[in-house]
Design a protein around this motif. Structure first.
Motif, mmCIF file in Angstrom:
data_model
loop_
_atom_site.group_PDB
_atom_site.id
_atom_site.type_symbol
_atom_site.label_atom_id
_atom_site.label_comp_id
_atom_site.label_asym_id
_atom_site.label_seq_id
_atom_site.Cartn_x
_atom_site.Cartn_y
_atom_site.Cartn_z
ATOM 1 N N ALA A 38 0.806 -1.216 0.000
ATOM 2 C CA ALA A 38 0.000 0.000 0.000
ATOM 3 C C ALA A 38 0.841 1.268 0.000
ATOM 4 O O ALA A 38 0.370 2.322 -0.432
ATOM 5 N N THR A 39 2.084 1.183 0.440
ATOM 6 C CA THR A 39 2.867 2.402 0.626
ATOM 7 C C THR A 39 4.143 2.488 -0.205
ATOM 8 O O THR A 39 4.728 3.569 -0.289
ATOM 9 N N ALA A 40 4.609 1.413 -0.809
ATOM 10 C CA ALA A 40 5.889 1.426 -1.525
ATOM 11 C C ALA A 40 5.782 2.205 -2.835
ATOM 12 O O ALA A 40 4.979 1.859 -3.706
ATOM 13 N N HIS A 41 6.577 3.238 -2.967
ATOM 14 C CA HIS A 41 6.560 4.068 -4.176
ATOM 15 C C HIS A 41 6.981 3.272 -5.411
ATOM 16 O O HIS A 41 6.497 3.528 -6.511
ATOM 17 N N GLU A 42 7.865 2.311 -5.234
ATOM 18 C CA GLU A 42 8.341 1.528 -6.386
ATOM 19 C C GLU A 42 7.259 0.631 -6.989
ATOM 20 O O GLU A 42 7.421 0.092 -8.076
ATOM 21 N N LEU A 43 6.131 0.480 -6.300
ATOM 22 C CA LEU A 43 5.037 -0.341 -6.823
ATOM 23 C C LEU A 43 3.957 0.491 -7.513
ATOM 24 O O LEU A 43 2.982 -0.070 -8.013
ATOM 25 N N THR A 44 4.137 1.791 -7.565
ATOM 26 C CA THR A 44 3.146 2.668 -8.191
ATOM 27 C C THR A 44 2.920 2.248 -9.645
ATOM 28 O O THR A 44 3.866 2.081 -10.413
ATOM 29 N N GLY A 45 1.667 2.043 -9.992
ATOM 30 C CA GLY A 45 1.305 1.676 -11.356
ATOM 31 C C GLY A 45 1.355 0.187 -11.646
ATOM 32 O O GLY A 45 0.918 -0.250 -12.703
ATOM 33 N N LEU A 46 1.874 -0.606 -10.742
ATOM 34 C CA LEU A 46 1.933 -2.058 -10.944
ATOM 35 C C LEU A 46 0.656 -2.702 -10.418
ATOM 36 O O LEU A 46 0.146 -2.320 -9.362
ATOM 37 N N THR A 47 0.131 -3.656 -11.150
ATOM 38 C CA THR A 47 -1.080 -4.352 -10.736
ATOM 39 C C THR A 47 -0.932 -5.840 -10.999
ATOM 40 O O THR A 47 -0.009 -6.282 -11.694
ATOM 41 N N ALA A 48 -1.858 -6.612 -10.464
ATOM 42 C CA ALA A 48 -1.964 -8.057 -10.709
ATOM 43 C C ALA A 48 -0.706 -8.815 -10.334
ATOM 44 O O ALA A 48 -0.291 -9.745 -11.012
ATOM 45 N N LEU A 49 -0.099 -8.419 -9.222
ATOM 46 C CA LEU A 49 1.080 -9.121 -8.722
ATOM 47 C C LEU A 49 0.722 -9.845 -7.424
ATOM 48 O O LEU A 49 -0.151 -9.419 -6.675
ATOM 49 N N TYR A 50 1.424 -10.927 -7.150
ATOM 50 C CA TYR A 50 1.226 -11.695 -5.923
ATOM 51 C C TYR A 50 2.438 -11.479 -5.033
ATOM 52 O O TYR A 50 3.576 -11.648 -5.467
ATOM 53 N N PHE A 51 2.203 -11.089 -3.798
ATOM 54 C CA PHE A 51 3.283 -10.834 -2.852
ATOM 55 C C PHE A 51 3.193 -11.795 -1.667
ATOM 56 O O PHE A 51 2.107 -12.118 -1.192
ATOM 57 N N ASN A 52 4.355 -12.199 -1.195
ATOM 58 C CA ASN A 52 4.457 -13.019 0.006
ATOM 59 C C ASN A 52 5.679 -12.530 0.770
ATOM 60 O O ASN A 52 6.777 -12.464 0.198
ATOM 61 N N ASN A 53 5.504 -12.155 2.013
ATOM 62 C CA ASN A 53 6.586 -11.620 2.836
ATOM 63 C C ASN A 53 7.320 -10.478 2.138
ATOM 64 O O ASN A 53 8.549 -10.417 2.111
ATOM 65 N N CYS A 54 6.560 -9.574 1.540
ATOM 66 C CA CYS A 54 7.040 -8.364 0.878
ATOM 67 C C CYS A 54 7.826 -8.627 -0.409
ATOM 68 O O CYS A 54 8.514 -7.740 -0.911
ATOM 69 N N TYR A 55 7.746 -9.804 -0.949
ATOM 70 C CA TYR A 55 8.421 -10.134 -2.207
ATOM 71 C C TYR A 55 7.401 -10.563 -3.255
ATOM 72 O O TYR A 55 6.434 -11.260 -2.936
ATOM 73 N N VAL A 56 7.654 -10.177 -4.505
ATOM 74 C CA VAL A 56 6.805 -10.628 -5.605
ATOM 75 C C VAL A 56 7.061 -12.113 -5.813
ATOM 76 O O VAL A 56 8.215 -12.560 -5.844
ATOM 77 N N CYS A 57 6.005 -12.895 -5.939
ATOM 78 C CA CYS A 57 6.114 -14.345 -6.134
ATOM 79 C C CYS A 57 5.267 -14.758 -7.337
ATOM 80 O O CYS A 57 4.331 -14.052 -7.721
ATOM 81 N N ASP A 58 5.586 -15.898 -7.882
ATOM 82 C CA ASP A 58 4.755 -16.468 -8.939
ATOM 83 C C ASP A 58 3.501 -17.067 -8.301
ATOM 84 O O ASP A 58 3.600 -17.804 -7.316
ATOM 85 N N PRO A 59 2.329 -16.751 -8.848
ATOM 86 C CA PRO A 59 1.107 -17.363 -8.314
ATOM 87 C C PRO A 59 1.073 -18.859 -8.637
ATOM 88 O O PRO A 59 1.752 -19.324 -9.552
ATOM 89 N N SER A 60 0.273 -19.591 -7.913
ATOM 90 C CA SER A 60 0.161 -21.037 -8.122
ATOM 91 C C SER A 60 -0.490 -21.343 -9.467
ATOM 92 O O SER A 60 -1.188 -20.504 -10.036
ATOM 93 N N VAL A 61 -0.300 -22.547 -9.931
ATOM 94 C CA VAL A 61 -0.926 -22.997 -11.174
ATOM 95 C C VAL A 61 -2.446 -22.966 -11.032
ATOM 96 O O VAL A 61 -3.160 -22.535 -11.936
ATOM 97 N N ALA A 62 -2.939 -23.391 -9.874
ATOM 98 C CA ALA A 62 -4.386 -23.408 -9.645
ATOM 99 C C ALA A 62 -4.983 -22.007 -9.745
ATOM 100 O O ALA A 62 -6.096 -21.830 -10.248
ATOM 101 N N SER A 63 -4.250 -20.995 -9.285
ATOM 102 C CA SER A 63 -4.792 -19.633 -9.333
ATOM 103 C C SER A 63 -4.900 -19.096 -10.751
ATOM 104 O O SER A 63 -5.625 -18.134 -10.997
ATOM 105 N N LYS A 64 -4.207 -19.717 -11.693
ATOM 106 C CA LYS A 64 -4.256 -19.290 -13.093
ATOM 107 C C LYS A 64 -5.328 -20.035 -13.887
ATOM 108 O O LYS A 64 -5.571 -19.725 -15.048
ATOM 109 N N ASN A 65 -5.986 -21.008 -13.255
ATOM 110 C CA ASN A 65 -7.009 -21.815 -13.915
ATOM 111 C C ASN A 65 -8.305 -21.008 -14.013
ATOM 112 O O ASN A 65 -8.934 -20.674 -12.999
ATOM 113 N N GLU A 66 -8.714 -20.680 -15.244
ATOM 114 C CA GLU A 66 -9.878 -19.809 -15.438
ATOM 115 C C GLU A 66 -11.183 -20.431 -14.939
ATOM 116 O O GLU A 66 -12.068 -19.723 -14.455
ATOM 117 N N THR A 67 -11.311 -21.749 -15.038
ATOM 118 C CA THR A 67 -12.516 -22.411 -14.537
ATOM 119 C C THR A 67 -12.603 -22.269 -13.024
ATOM 120 O O THR A 67 -13.667 -21.948 -12.474
#
Length: 88
Positions: A38-67
């Motif tokens: 919510a407060t990091a200036h370096e993230l301004t304008g970035l969307t649709a990212l997954y964070f864990n412990n303040c680091y960008v991570c790849d989302p799981s395969v299941a989370s990408k399943n449209e069904t």
């Protein structure tokens, strides 16, 4: 899991939290990623990212399943409508 005062009211929760306490986060640790995003200036304008412990991570395969995404959305809508309907 987040360490909280929830366990103070029931013996079973006190027992459970005593077992898992070494694996829990403090309230401050649990909130840190949300506050960072919510407060990091370096993230301004970035969307649709997954964070864990303040680091960008790849989302799981299941989370990408449209069904599964659609099923989750529909279930969430039903749950919200049910709660709203009960409160009116």
């Amino acid at each position: 899991m987040v360490s909280s005062a929830l366990s103070r009211n029931w013996w079973f929760y006190r027992f459970l939290f005593a077992l898992v306490r070494p694996f829990t986060k403090s309230l401050q640790q649990a909130a840190s990623t949300t506050v960072y995003c919510a407060t990091a200036h370096e993230l301004t304008g970035l969307t649709a990212l997954y964070f864990n412990n303040c680091y960008v991570c790849d989302p799981s395969v299941a989370s990408k399943n449209e069904t599964l995404q659609q099923n989750l959305w529909e279930l969430s809508e039903k749950m919200v409508k049910r709660v709203i309907g009960e409160s009116q």
